[in-house]
Design an enzyme around this catalytic site. Structure first.
Site, PDB file in Angstrom:
ATOM      1  N   HIS A   1      43.765  17.509  28.947  1.00  0.00           N
ATOM      2  CA  HIS A   1      43.180  18.313  30.224  1.00  0.00           C
ATOM      3  C   HIS A   1      44.416  19.467  30.227  1.00  0.00           C
ATOM      4  CE1 HIS A   1      39.996  15.845  31.774  1.00  0.00           C
ATOM      5  NE2 HIS A   1      40.888  15.060  31.902  1.00  0.00           N
TER       6      HIS A   1
ATOM      7  N   ARG B   1      48.867  11.851  25.303  1.00  0.00           N
ATOM      8  CA  ARG B   1      47.369  11.494  25.391  1.00  0.00           C
ATOM      9  C   ARG B   1      46.591  12.622  24.841  1.00  0.00           C
ATOM     10  NH1 ARG B   1      44.015  11.048  30.521  1.00  0.00           N
ATOM     11  NH2 ARG B   1      44.835  13.122  30.974  1.00  0.00           N
TER      12      ARG B   1
ATOM     13  N   ASP C   1      52.422  12.901  13.419  1.00  0.00           N
ATOM     14  CA  ASP C   1      53.391  13.783  12.477  1.00  0.00           C
ATOM     15  C   ASP C   1      54.390  14.561  13.205  1.00  0.00           C
ATOM     16  OD1 ASP C   1      52.110  12.942  10.343  1.00  0.00           O
ATOM     17  OD2 ASP C   1      50.883  14.414   9.836  1.00  0.00           O
TER      18      ASP C   1
ATOM     19  N   GLU D   1      38.137   3.951  31.983  1.00  0.00           N
ATOM     20  CA  GLU D   1      37.817   4.791  32.885  1.00  0.00           C
ATOM     21  C   GLU D   1      36.352   5.080  33.069  1.00  0.00           C
ATOM     22  OE1 GLU D   1      40.284   8.343  32.208  1.00  0.00           O
ATOM     23  OE2 GLU D   1      39.995   8.355  29.935  1.00  0.00           O
TER      24      GLU D   1
ATOM     25  N   ASP E   1      39.398   9.034  36.964  1.00  0.00           N
ATOM     26  CA  ASP E   1      37.846   8.982  36.121  1.00  0.00           C
ATOM     27  C   ASP E   1      37.252   7.737  36.462  1.00  0.00           C
ATOM     28  OD1 ASP E   1      37.425  11.131  34.556  1.00  0.00           O
ATOM     29  OD2 ASP E   1      39.249  10.859  33.513  1.00  0.00           O
TER      30      ASP E   1
END
Length: 256
Positions: A43, A70, A84, A148, A174
């Site tokens: 987000h 996330r 990475d 969620e 959510d």
């Protein structure tokens, strides 16, 4: 990697959530010695370059804080690239099926256990530690599935049982929205859903985490049985501190 071990052992873990594109905020948060700092790409507009700089800043703080990311979706290319960058764990949103959970696990692991490509990047010491990374990373990277949605809830027992998945994470906003009661965390249906996720994770001895959107939620989530709690979001800390300072000024003006 003490935090990784503690999480897998279901020791209490406290985290912070990073949404601001600011390595300085990431470093300052790590100096507070949160166990985990979760960098959010779902987000936010954070680029991979910024994620790398934030991970570097967290390490620069010199504490035991570990960086997790996330990701924006359960995509093996994005997962490969954030790993990475040298982070310790990956959380994927909206995992709805055990197949998706297995895909998540595979994306975090080098062959033959998974599909992660081997590259020259910060996570492999810019090429100097490739052999060590390939040998050790499969056991060290934390993999977390967010529950969620209604489908995720329906399949949560099978998701939790996926080999190599380290933890479940309840996304309260959510999940409550999916149940038709957004933000109503006292709602009976939401509480039953949370209890089901907790039972699914703990039945296979895997930790279950969530985020506290208000300070008062930290204790309630721990009391309900969560093993790890993200205790707030960086932008909320800014707003809260700014609001308190502004209110102090306005009150002083009124009383002078």
């Amino acid at each position: 990697m003490t935090v990784v071990t503690d999480l897998r052992d279901r020791e209490p873990i406290v985290g912070t959530w990073l949404t601001l594109a600011a390595p300085a905020v990431a470093e300052a948060s790590a100096r507070l010695e949160f166990d985990v700092a979760v960098i959010d790409r779902e987000h936010t507009a954070l680029s991979l370059e910024t994620v790398t700089e934030m991970a570097r800043a967290i390490d620069a703080a010199g504490t035991d804080t570990e960086a997790f990311v996330r990701v924006s979706e359960n995509d093996p290319t994005e997962i490969k690239r954030v790993l990475d960058a040298g982070v310790a764990g990956v959380m994927a949103p909206m995992i709805d099926t055990p197949e998706q959970a297995r895909e998540l696990v595979a994306a975090t692991r080098y062959p033959p256990e998974g599909v992660r490509g081997v590259g020259i990047a910060r996570g492999t010491g810019y090429g100097d530690a490739v052999s060590e990374a390939v040998a050790d990373a499969n056991d060290e990277i934390v993999t977390i599935a967010q529950i969620e949605t209604r489908d995720g809830l329906t399949n949560v027992e099978e998701i939790a049982a996926v080999d190599g998945l380290d933890a479940l994470f309840v996304g309260p906003a959510d999940l409550s929205a999916a149940l038709g009661n957004f933000g109503e965390f006292e709602d009976e249906a939401f509480q039953e859903a949370v209890d089901r996720v907790l039972e699914a994770g703990h039945a296979v001895d895997k930790p279950v985490a969530t985020i506290a959107l208000e300070p008062a939620d930290v204790g309630r989530w721990l009391e309900q049985g969560f093993d790890a709690v993200v205790a707030g979001v960086d932008v909320d800390y800014v707003l809260s501190g700014g609001r308190d300072a502004k209110n102090a000024f306005e009150e002083a003006v009124e009383t002078r």
